[in-house]
Design a protein around this motif. Structure first.
Motif, short mmCIF file in Angstrom:
data_model
loop_
_atom_site.label_atom_id
_atom_site.label_comp_id
_atom_site.label_asym_id
_atom_site.label_seq_id
_atom_site.Cartn_x
_atom_site.Cartn_y
_atom_site.Cartn_z
N VAL A 130 37.43 39.78 48.21
CA VAL A 130 37.77 38.68 47.64
C VAL A 130 37.15 37.95 47.15
N LEU A 131 35.81 37.90 47.73
CA LEU A 131 34.76 37.66 46.54
C LEU A 131 34.54 38.23 45.77
N ALA A 132 35.03 39.56 45.61
CA ALA A 132 33.88 40.45 44.63
C ALA A 132 34.67 40.81 43.40
N SER A 133 36.10 40.21 43.97
CA SER A 133 37.46 40.26 42.56
C SER A 133 37.21 39.26 42.07
N LEU A 134 36.47 37.93 42.50
CA LEU A 134 36.91 37.30 41.81
C LEU A 134 35.60 36.64 40.74
N SER B 80 45.33 44.85 35.78
CA SER B 80 46.72 44.07 36.66
C SER B 80 46.21 44.67 38.09
N LEU B 81 46.82 43.89 38.78
CA LEU B 81 47.12 44.22 40.71
C LEU B 81 46.69 45.39 40.50
N LYS B 82 47.39 46.63 40.30
CA LYS B 82 46.77 47.86 40.71
C LYS B 82 45.39 48.19 40.05
N GLU B 83 44.69 47.44 39.43
CA GLU B 83 43.53 48.16 38.64
C GLU B 83 43.41 47.52 39.75
N MET B 84 43.15 46.08 39.96
CA MET B 84 42.13 44.89 41.13
C MET B 84 42.36 45.58 42.47
N ALA B 85 42.72 46.32 43.00
CA ALA B 85 43.41 46.87 44.74
C ALA B 85 42.22 47.67 44.37
N GLU B 86 43.20 49.18 43.32
CA GLU B 86 41.95 49.76 43.14
C GLU B 86 40.29 50.10 42.88
N GLU B 87 40.33 49.16 43.03
CA GLU B 87 38.78 48.88 42.56
C GLU B 87 37.69 48.06 43.97
N MET B 88 38.55 47.37 44.62
CA MET B 88 38.46 46.74 46.03
C MET B 88 38.59 47.97 47.22
N SER C 281 49.96 45.44 47.95
CA SER C 281 50.07 45.18 49.37
C SER C 281 49.37 44.14 50.06
N ARG C 282 48.22 45.36 50.65
CA ARG C 282 46.89 44.88 51.03
C ARG C 282 46.68 43.67 50.59
N PHE C 283 45.68 44.30 49.57
CA PHE C 283 45.10 43.27 48.53
C PHE C 283 45.88 42.00 48.19
N GLN C 284 47.34 42.22 47.98
CA GLN C 284 47.36 41.00 47.19
C GLN C 284 47.54 39.62 48.07
N HIS C 285 47.69 40.29 49.79
CA HIS C 285 48.21 39.81 50.95
C HIS C 285 47.06 38.83 51.44
N LEU C 286 45.88 39.70 51.45
CA LEU C 286 45.03 39.07 51.33
C LEU C 286 44.47 37.82 50.28
N PHE C 287 44.49 38.74 49.81
CA PHE C 287 43.83 37.59 48.21
C PHE C 287 44.77 36.39 48.79
N LYS C 288 45.58 36.39 48.44
CA LYS C 288 47.06 34.91 48.61
C LYS C 288 46.40 34.23 49.91
N GLU C 289 46.09 34.86 51.26
CA GLU C 289 45.46 34.04 52.49
C GLU C 289 44.22 34.11 52.56
N GLU C 290 42.78 33.91 51.17
CA GLU C 290 41.91 33.98 51.97
C GLU C 290 41.93 32.36 50.39
#
Length: 257
Positions: free
Chosen positions: A153-157, A169-177, A182-191
């Motif tokens: 999440v820190l890396a995405s920020l 896009s969400l797809k692009e960022m999830a792939e980057e991470m 769905s996993r990235f979106q849940h983790l991001f919102k949780e953190e």
């Protein structure tokens, strides 16, 4: 925003914002930042869904809808990234309620800096440096606390900070991470306590201040900071600060570091 007696001071350094001035007719709004609001001489009024609080110092957690009335008195408002070491420490280790009294000694130092500025004993640059340095000193208390925000999440920020003029896009960022969407979106919102889309809007909104002084119109500012048009930019701005960008910029002396 109605300008009362003197110009407000608005300062942006990275993902930290500082406002010093008087506030009236503030609309309900919410944002990603952790907000520390300090009354310099008298108490201010903060209204939320739970009612009205009269206080001289409040810490407001991210995504809490609120409106501020400084009661014709000067207030100091500091916006901190809750994913930063200091923001995370304040939100996770020093407060528990969405809106809470904050009476640490640090507040007294910040008031003293404002009073020195009001007496012309220091200039704006020295005042802002004192505020930022005091954050660094208070931050030393955070280093012993567990700062356990997920590294992805820190890396995405940090990735968003490097690409504020683009829509990632969400797809692009999830792939980057290296995560599913769905996993990235849940983790991001949780953190972070905010959706990935809203975070990206907030990052672009902060970046827009960097273009204000070099742009002639709000449309130019909007396009420079990745918004589709001035209407989208103004709407996002008001949802986050309770004022339109034109109201804030017309009544504030803006400094960028």
């Amino acid at each position: 925003m109605e300008l009362i007696e003197e110009e407000n001071l608005l300062y942006k350094a990275g993902d930290t914002g500082i406002f010093l001035g008087k506030v009236e007719e503030n609309a309900f709004h919410q944002h990603y930042a952790l907000q520390l609001t300090i009354g310099i001489d008298e108490a201010f009024e903060m209204e939320s869904e739970d009612g009205v609080v009269l206080s001289k110092s409040l810490l407001i957690h991210p995504q809490v809808s609120h409106r501020l009335d400084s009661k014709r008195q000067k207030v100091l408002v500091i916006l901190l990234n809750p994913a930063s070491t200091l923001g995370h420490f304040l939100a996770k280790h020093m407060t528990s309620a969405p809106i809470e009294e904050f009476t640490e000694e640090w507040v007294d130092y910040l008031r003293m800096f404002v009073q020195d500025l009001s007496k012309n004993e220091i200039n704006e640059k020295t005042f802002l440096s004192a505020c930022i340095n005091s954050m660094a000193e208070f931050n030393s208390r955070c280093l012993a606390a567990k700062h356990d925000i997920d590294k992805r999440v820190l890396a995405s920020l940090q990735y968003l900070d490097r690409h504020t003029r683009e829509v990632i896009s969400l797809k692009e960022m999830a792939e980057e991470m290296c995560l599913s969407e769905s996993r990235f979106q849940h983790l991001f919102k949780e953190e972070t306590g905010i959706s990935y889309r809203r975070m990206q809007l907030w990052k672009r909104l902060l970046a827009s201040f960097d273009y204000v002084q070099s742009s002639k119109t709000l449309t130019e500012v909007a396009h420079q900071s990745g918004f589709s048009d001035s209407s989208h930019y103004s709407k996002t701005f008001k949802e986050s600060f309770g004022f339109s960008p034109s109201e804030v910029l017309a009544s504030s002396h803006l400094l960028i570091d």
